[in-house]
Design a protein around this motif. Sequence first.
Motif, mmCIF file in Angstrom:
data_model
loop_
_atom_site.group_PDB
_atom_site.id
_atom_site.type_symbol
_atom_site.label_atom_id
_atom_site.label_comp_id
_atom_site.label_asym_id
_atom_site.label_seq_id
_atom_site.Cartn_x
_atom_site.Cartn_y
_atom_site.Cartn_z
ATOM 1 N N ILE A 1 -14.090 -32.376 -10.658
ATOM 2 C CA ILE A 1 -13.227 -31.265 -11.064
ATOM 3 C C ILE A 1 -12.239 -30.864 -9.962
ATOM 4 C CG2 ILE A 1 -13.182 -28.831 -11.722
ATOM 5 C CD1 ILE A 1 -15.760 -29.283 -13.274
ATOM 6 N N PRO A 2 -12.683 -30.623 -8.717
ATOM 7 C CA PRO A 2 -11.694 -30.255 -7.685
ATOM 8 C C PRO A 2 -10.714 -31.375 -7.377
ATOM 9 C CG PRO A 2 -13.863 -30.601 -6.713
ATOM 10 C CD PRO A 2 -14.066 -30.596 -8.191
ATOM 11 N N VAL A 3 -11.164 -32.616 -7.507
ATOM 12 C CA VAL A 3 -10.266 -33.747 -7.250
ATOM 13 C C VAL A 3 -9.160 -33.779 -8.292
ATOM 14 C CG1 VAL A 3 -10.095 -36.245 -6.974
ATOM 15 C CG2 VAL A 3 -12.153 -35.047 -6.201
ATOM 16 N N ARG A 4 -9.522 -33.601 -9.564
ATOM 17 C CA ARG A 4 -8.515 -33.586 -10.641
ATOM 18 C C ARG A 4 -7.524 -32.450 -10.443
ATOM 19 N NH1 ARG A 4 -12.859 -34.093 -14.368
ATOM 20 N NH2 ARG A 4 -12.307 -32.038 -15.239
ATOM 21 N N SER A 5 -8.007 -31.302 -10.038
ATOM 22 C CA SER A 5 -7.136 -30.149 -9.834
ATOM 23 C C SER A 5 -6.098 -30.423 -8.750
ATOM 24 C CB SER A 5 -7.976 -28.927 -9.470
ATOM 25 O OG SER A 5 -7.153 -27.814 -9.212
ATOM 26 N N ILE A 6 -6.528 -31.011 -7.652
ATOM 27 C CA ILE A 6 -5.602 -31.316 -6.555
ATOM 28 C C ILE A 6 -4.611 -32.398 -6.968
ATOM 29 C CG2 ILE A 6 -5.432 -32.178 -4.192
ATOM 30 C CD1 ILE A 6 -8.174 -30.965 -3.664
ATOM 31 N N LEU A 7 -5.082 -33.390 -7.704
ATOM 32 C CA LEU A 7 -4.190 -34.456 -8.159
ATOM 33 C C LEU A 7 -3.112 -33.918 -9.099
ATOM 34 C CD1 LEU A 7 -6.706 -37.397 -8.784
ATOM 35 C CD2 LEU A 7 -5.028 -37.187 -6.939
ATOM 36 N N ARG A 8 -3.483 -32.980 -9.951
ATOM 37 C CA ARG A 8 -2.482 -32.367 -10.848
ATOM 38 C C ARG A 8 -1.414 -31.626 -10.045
ATOM 39 N NH1 ARG A 8 -7.182 -30.715 -13.985
ATOM 40 N NH2 ARG A 8 -7.437 -32.077 -15.803
ATOM 41 N N GLN A 9 -1.829 -30.962 -8.974
ATOM 42 C CA GLN A 9 -0.869 -30.257 -8.145
ATOM 43 C C GLN A 9 0.071 -31.217 -7.428
ATOM 44 O OE1 GLN A 9 -0.452 -26.820 -7.927
ATOM 45 N NE2 GLN A 9 1.417 -27.499 -6.911
ATOM 46 N N ILE A 10 -0.480 -32.325 -6.947
ATOM 47 C CA ILE A 10 0.351 -33.350 -6.297
ATOM 48 C C ILE A 10 1.373 -33.905 -7.289
ATOM 49 C CG2 ILE A 10 0.333 -35.640 -5.236
ATOM 50 C CD1 ILE A 10 -2.426 -34.979 -4.099
ATOM 51 N N LEU A 11 0.923 -34.166 -8.510
ATOM 52 C CA LEU A 11 1.828 -34.681 -9.538
ATOM 53 C C LEU A 11 2.925 -33.673 -9.857
ATOM 54 C CD1 LEU A 11 2.438 -36.951 -11.570
ATOM 55 C CD2 LEU A 11 0.881 -35.809 -13.180
ATOM 56 N N LYS B 1 3.811 -41.812 -9.983
ATOM 57 C CA LYS B 1 3.441 -40.921 -11.079
ATOM 58 C C LYS B 1 2.368 -41.574 -11.952
ATOM 59 C CE LYS B 1 5.550 -38.807 -15.214
ATOM 60 N NZ LYS B 1 5.047 -39.766 -16.215
ATOM 61 N N THR B 2 2.549 -42.852 -12.258
ATOM 62 C CA THR B 2 1.578 -43.581 -13.078
ATOM 63 C C THR B 2 0.225 -43.681 -12.379
ATOM 64 O OG1 THR B 2 3.332 -44.892 -14.128
ATOM 65 C CG2 THR B 2 1.100 -45.794 -14.191
ATOM 66 N N ILE B 3 0.241 -43.951 -11.080
ATOM 67 C CA ILE B 3 -1.006 -44.054 -10.310
ATOM 68 C C ILE B 3 -1.798 -42.754 -10.392
ATOM 69 C CG2 ILE B 3 -1.957 -44.265 -7.980
ATOM 70 C CD1 ILE B 3 0.350 -46.188 -7.351
ATOM 71 N N ILE B 4 -1.124 -41.640 -10.181
ATOM 72 C CA ILE B 4 -1.796 -40.336 -10.189
ATOM 73 C C ILE B 4 -2.290 -39.994 -11.596
ATOM 74 C CG2 ILE B 4 -1.533 -37.875 -9.720
ATOM 75 C CD1 ILE B 4 0.588 -38.595 -7.642
ATOM 76 N N GLU B 5 -1.472 -40.233 -12.610
ATOM 77 C CA GLU B 5 -1.868 -39.921 -13.980
ATOM 78 C C GLU B 5 -3.077 -40.751 -14.414
ATOM 79 O OE1 GLU B 5 2.412 -38.535 -15.968
ATOM 80 O OE2 GLU B 5 1.770 -40.631 -16.104
ATOM 81 N N LYS B 6 -3.086 -42.037 -14.096
ATOM 82 C CA LYS B 6 -4.223 -42.875 -14.468
ATOM 83 C C LYS B 6 -5.496 -42.438 -13.744
ATOM 84 C CE LYS B 6 -1.885 -47.177 -15.795
ATOM 85 N NZ LYS B 6 -1.725 -48.631 -15.488
ATOM 86 N N LEU B 7 -5.339 -42.024 -12.502
ATOM 87 C CA LEU B 7 -6.496 -41.558 -11.745
ATOM 88 C C LEU B 7 -7.056 -40.276 -12.359
ATOM 89 C CD1 LEU B 7 -8.228 -42.291 -9.350
ATOM 90 C CD2 LEU B 7 -6.642 -41.055 -7.872
ATOM 91 N N ILE B 8 -6.176 -39.374 -12.755
ATOM 92 C CA ILE B 8 -6.619 -38.136 -13.414
ATOM 93 C C ILE B 8 -7.344 -38.447 -14.718
ATOM 94 C CG2 ILE B 8 -5.837 -36.026 -14.548
ATOM 95 C CD1 ILE B 8 -3.571 -35.886 -12.498
ATOM 96 N N CYS B 9 -6.805 -39.366 -15.510
ATOM 97 C CA CYS B 9 -7.430 -39.745 -16.781
ATOM 98 C C CYS B 9 -8.790 -40.386 -16.560
ATOM 99 C CB CYS B 9 -6.522 -40.694 -17.557
ATOM 100 S SG CYS B 9 -5.007 -39.928 -18.180
ATOM 101 N N PRO C 1 -19.989 -43.833 -9.708
ATOM 102 C CA PRO C 1 -19.033 -44.957 -9.770
ATOM 103 C C PRO C 1 -17.990 -44.740 -10.849
ATOM 104 C CG PRO C 1 -21.295 -45.726 -9.651
ATOM 105 C CD PRO C 1 -21.371 -44.258 -9.902
ATOM 106 N N LEU C 2 -16.804 -45.263 -10.575
ATOM 107 C CA LEU C 2 -15.671 -45.081 -11.475
ATOM 108 C C LEU C 2 -14.868 -46.376 -11.520
ATOM 109 C CD1 LEU C 2 -14.275 -42.685 -13.078
ATOM 110 C CD2 LEU C 2 -12.767 -42.490 -11.102
#
Length: 224
Positions: A208-218, A189-197, A150-151
Amino acid sequence: MAGRAALLVSIGHQAGALHTLQATAAPHLPCSPPQTSHTQTFSASRSGPAWHSLGEEAEVSEPGGVQELEEERKAPGPGKSPKEEQGIGDLSPRSPGEPRPERLAQTAVVRRETLREMALRSKMSRLIEATSQLLQVEQTLLLPVLQEHPLPLHPKDSIEFRNICSHMALQREEQQFERDLHEAHQCLKTIIEKLICSLAVFPSDSYIPVRSILRQILQNLLTM
């Protein structure tokens, strides 16, 4: 709000925003140059949001339309000689095919407007692509992971994102449309950054793979 429930709410608002963006951009992001008449082009440029009219002068100034205007200009009026019809400024000799000064000035204006329109289309395309990719990651990767890990998530930014896109779709004033487009970019941009954080706060190999893909999208969203 529970992570899975909050993410589902966010996905719903993001999907609504994506639908609005696609409906706004679809008629003006063609795969090939549109083949429309002067009448159709004029009508289309008046019916959509403000940024759609940026290329209006370029659309109207097609080769056929220029030739017709030239023929009308060269035809002398009733009781007038060709020189009188052309005016004093046109008495100086010109070589065949030499562009008139006013034509050069008009071409420069059209070129600037076309570049501006291309920039807006590019920004809109990146926004649509990033939103679509974010939705895919959330639905296919993040939702299954949240069942086991959960997150804490909040859909407030996704609601704001949908509202901005809805407001932008209704704009007829050029500058306001550009401001809304910029705000939509910043909000996503804010949505993606907050999700990564949020994913970084909870150390889990599944994230880990989710964060990597989100960084690429950003990164793709911010590419100029």
